[in-house]
Design a protein around this motif. Structure first.
Motif, PDB file in Angstrom:
ATOM      1  N   ALA A  92      49.553 -56.391  25.051  1.00 58.37           N
ATOM      2  CA  ALA A  92      48.609 -56.996  25.853  1.00 58.37           C
ATOM      3  C   ALA A  92      49.013 -58.438  26.787  1.00 58.37           C
ATOM      4  N   LYS A  93      48.815 -58.000  27.837  1.00 61.39           N
ATOM      5  CA  LYS A  93      49.824 -59.281  28.900  1.00 61.39           C
ATOM      6  C   LYS A  93      48.391 -60.006  28.279  1.00 61.39           C
ATOM      7  N   THR A  94      47.778 -60.234  28.803  1.00 55.76           N
ATOM      8  CA  THR A  94      46.507 -61.435  28.110  1.00 55.76           C
ATOM      9  C   THR A  94      45.648 -60.832  26.870  1.00 55.76           C
ATOM     10  N   ILE A  95      45.603 -61.569  25.864  1.00 51.24           N
ATOM     11  CA  ILE A  95      45.073 -61.119  25.135  1.00 51.24           C
ATOM     12  C   ILE A  95      43.516 -61.961  25.445  1.00 51.24           C
ATOM     13  N   SER A  96      42.019 -60.793  25.324  1.00 47.73           N
ATOM     14  CA  SER A  96      40.967 -61.320  25.641  1.00 47.73           C
ATOM     15  C   SER A  96      39.903 -60.543  24.950  1.00 47.73           C
ATOM     16  N   THR A  97      38.853 -60.437  25.333  1.00 43.23           N
ATOM     17  CA  THR A  97      37.779 -59.408  24.458  1.00 43.23           C
ATOM     18  C   THR A  97      37.977 -57.816  25.756  1.00 43.23           C
ATOM     19  N   ARG A  98      38.273 -58.041  26.883  1.00 43.35           N
ATOM     20  CA  ARG A  98      38.624 -57.123  27.494  1.00 43.35           C
ATOM     21  C   ARG A  98      39.380 -55.486  27.203  1.00 43.35           C
ATOM     22  N   ILE A  99      40.359 -56.101  26.080  1.00 40.93           N
ATOM     23  CA  ILE A  99      41.016 -55.995  25.912  1.00 40.93           C
ATOM     24  C   ILE A  99      40.363 -54.199  24.767  1.00 40.93           C
ATOM     25  N   LEU A 100      38.537 -54.688  24.211  1.00 43.82           N
ATOM     26  CA  LEU A 100      37.562 -53.936  23.597  1.00 43.82           C
ATOM     27  C   LEU A 100      36.757 -52.762  24.836  1.00 43.82           C
ATOM     28  N   SER A 101      37.133 -53.111  26.038  1.00 43.93           N
ATOM     29  CA  SER A 101      36.940 -51.763  26.656  1.00 43.93           C
ATOM     30  C   SER A 101      37.285 -51.242  27.838  1.00 43.93           C
ATOM     31  N   GLY A 102      39.186 -50.377  27.428  1.00 44.60           N
ATOM     32  CA  GLY A 102      39.465 -50.420  27.904  1.00 44.60           C
ATOM     33  C   GLY A 102      40.431 -51.127  28.441  1.00 44.60           C
ATOM     34  N   PRO A 103      42.197 -49.785  29.038  1.00 43.29           N
ATOM     35  CA  PRO A 103      43.169 -49.943  29.611  1.00 43.29           C
ATOM     36  C   PRO A 103      42.785 -51.443  30.056  1.00 43.29           C
ATOM     37  N   VAL A 104      44.538 -51.913  29.571  1.00 43.73           N
ATOM     38  CA  VAL A 104      44.369 -53.159  30.464  1.00 43.73           C
ATOM     39  C   VAL A 104      46.101 -53.896  30.945  1.00 43.73           C
ATOM     40  N   GLU A 105      46.322 -54.996  31.392  1.00 47.28           N
ATOM     41  CA  GLU A 105      47.397 -55.171  31.926  1.00 47.28           C
ATOM     42  C   GLU A 105      48.603 -55.257  30.653  1.00 47.28           C
ATOM     43  N   HIS A 106      49.605 -54.764  31.098  1.00 54.27           N
ATOM     44  CA  HIS A 106      50.178 -54.049  29.216  1.00 54.27           C
ATOM     45  C   HIS A 106      51.520 -55.848  29.276  1.00 54.27           C
ATOM     46  N   ALA A 107      52.703 -55.919  28.179  1.00 54.29           N
ATOM     47  CA  ALA A 107      53.538 -56.435  28.841  1.00 54.29           C
ATOM     48  C   ALA A 107      54.524 -56.454  27.088  1.00 54.29           C
ATOM     49  N   ILE A 108      55.771 -55.684  27.270  1.00 53.54           N
ATOM     50  CA  ILE A 108      56.929 -55.783  26.380  1.00 53.54           C
ATOM     51  C   ILE A 108      57.458 -57.308  25.827  1.00 53.54           C
ATOM     52  N   MET A 109      57.163 -57.825  24.850  1.00 53.83           N
ATOM     53  CA  MET A 109      57.182 -58.970  24.111  1.00 53.83           C
ATOM     54  C   MET A 109      59.104 -58.585  23.110  1.00 53.83           C
ATOM     55  N   THR A 110      59.186 -59.998  22.804  1.00 52.22           N
ATOM     56  CA  THR A 110      59.982 -60.395  22.269  1.00 52.22           C
ATOM     57  C   THR A 110      60.097 -61.321  20.840  1.00 52.22           C
ATOM     58  N   GLU A 111      60.073 -61.071  20.092  1.00 53.89           N
ATOM     59  CA  GLU A 111      59.596 -61.909  18.600  1.00 53.89           C
ATOM     60  C   GLU A 111      61.022 -63.189  19.123  1.00 53.89           C
ATOM     61  N   GLU A 112      60.330 -64.259  18.424  1.00 51.69           N
ATOM     62  CA  GLU A 112      61.161 -65.182  18.230  1.00 51.69           C
ATOM     63  C   GLU A 112      61.534 -65.552  16.599  1.00 51.69           C
ATOM     64  N   GLU A 113      63.287 -66.168  16.308  1.00 51.01           N
ATOM     65  CA  GLU A 113      63.642 -65.852  15.145  1.00 51.01           C
ATOM     66  C   GLU A 113      62.658 -66.704  14.103  1.00 51.01           C
ATOM     67  N   LYS A 114      62.191 -67.518  13.909  1.00 46.72           N
ATOM     68  CA  LYS A 114      61.269 -68.053  13.239  1.00 46.72           C
ATOM     69  C   LYS A 114      60.093 -67.032  12.989  1.00 46.72           C
ATOM     70  N   TYR A 115      59.543 -66.744  13.736  1.00 44.64           N
ATOM     71  CA  TYR A 115      58.360 -65.298  13.079  1.00 44.64           C
ATOM     72  C   TYR A 115      59.059 -64.034  12.409  1.00 44.64           C
ATOM     73  N   LEU A 116      60.667 -63.482  13.095  1.00 46.97           N
ATOM     74  CA  LEU A 116      61.035 -62.016  12.772  1.00 46.97           C
ATOM     75  C   LEU A 116      61.031 -62.275  10.952  1.00 46.97           C
ATOM     76  N   ARG A 117      61.770 -63.715  10.478  1.00 48.11           N
ATOM     77  CA  ARG A 117      61.464 -64.124   8.958  1.00 48.11           C
ATOM     78  C   ARG A 117      60.332 -63.897   8.025  1.00 48.11           C
ATOM     79  N   LYS A 118      59.235 -64.001   9.154  1.00 50.83           N
ATOM     80  CA  LYS A 118      57.918 -63.615   8.351  1.00 50.83           C
ATOM     81  C   LYS A 118      57.355 -62.041   8.516  1.00 50.83           C
ATOM     82  N   THR A 119      58.076 -61.144   9.097  1.00 49.26           N
ATOM     83  CA  THR A 119      57.528 -60.120   9.294  1.00 49.26           C
ATOM     84  C   THR A 119      57.702 -59.328   8.429  1.00 49.26           C
TER      85      THR A 119
END
Length: 176
Positions: free
Chosen positions: A66-93
């Motif tokens: 979701a483009k913005t994380i909020s409680t609206r996610i629970l009630s139906g479609p919201v705006e979207h985004a493609i995200m990329t993970e930073e290298e420091k987070y990749l090591r924690k997955t």
């Protein structure tokens, strides 16, 4: 003549080994997440390697959110985004498994990423079109069997473990 032939054979062997090393690998990751620390559970892909046709290096990762994380996610479609993970987070997955792609499959993955990124309107839906569905679309391009059990739609790690079991040819084990 013998020395020339030896050098020629060495060059041919080097060229063949370089060609064999050209491949793109797609890894399937989950992030455990924590509501307390602001990162929700998530699934995404990592693309690494070298394109066979051009020799171009590949080092990319994509997830759908979701483009913005909020409680609206629970009630139906919201705006979207493609995200990329930073290298420091990749090591924690959790890296669940990796498959090798042909150049054609790589370009199909990239086209699919663009399709999800460029979809008009509100395209992210927690139960119908979330990060799991996105990763599942990429898995299908790689020829993997994919299902979406209802009880796993908000549990990326559990879902990727399910996909692991559906595809024993991967030789991967579920992650605890």
């Amino acid at each position: 003549m013998g020395r020339f032939l030896a050098m020629l054979l060495a060059l041919v062997a080097l060229a063949c080994s370089a060609g064999a090393a050209a491949e793109v690998r797609m890894s399937f990751h989950s992030f455990n997440g924590s509501v307390l620390f602001g990162r929700y559970p998530h699934a995404f892909i990592v693309l690494e390697g070298t394109l066979e046709e051009t020799g171009a290096p590949v080092q990319e990762n994509y997830g759908f959110t979701a483009k913005t994380i909020s409680t609206r996610i629970l009630s139906g479609p919201v705006e979207h985004a493609i995200m990329t993970e930073e290298e420091k987070y990749l090591r924690k997955t959790n890296r669940h498994f990796t498959v090798t792609l042909t150049d054609a499959q790589y370009w199909r993955v990239r086209a699919e990423v663009a399709k999800w990124r460029d979809a008009p309107g509100k395209y992210y839906d927690l139960d119908r079109r979330n990060c799991i569905h996105f990763v599942g679309a990429m898995a299908r391009i790689a020829g993997l069997k994919v299902e979406y059990p209802k009880d796993m739609l908000r549990r990326p790690k559990k879902w990727l473990n399910h996909v692991t079991r559906l595809n024993p040819q991967l030789g991967a084990r579920p992650i605890d």
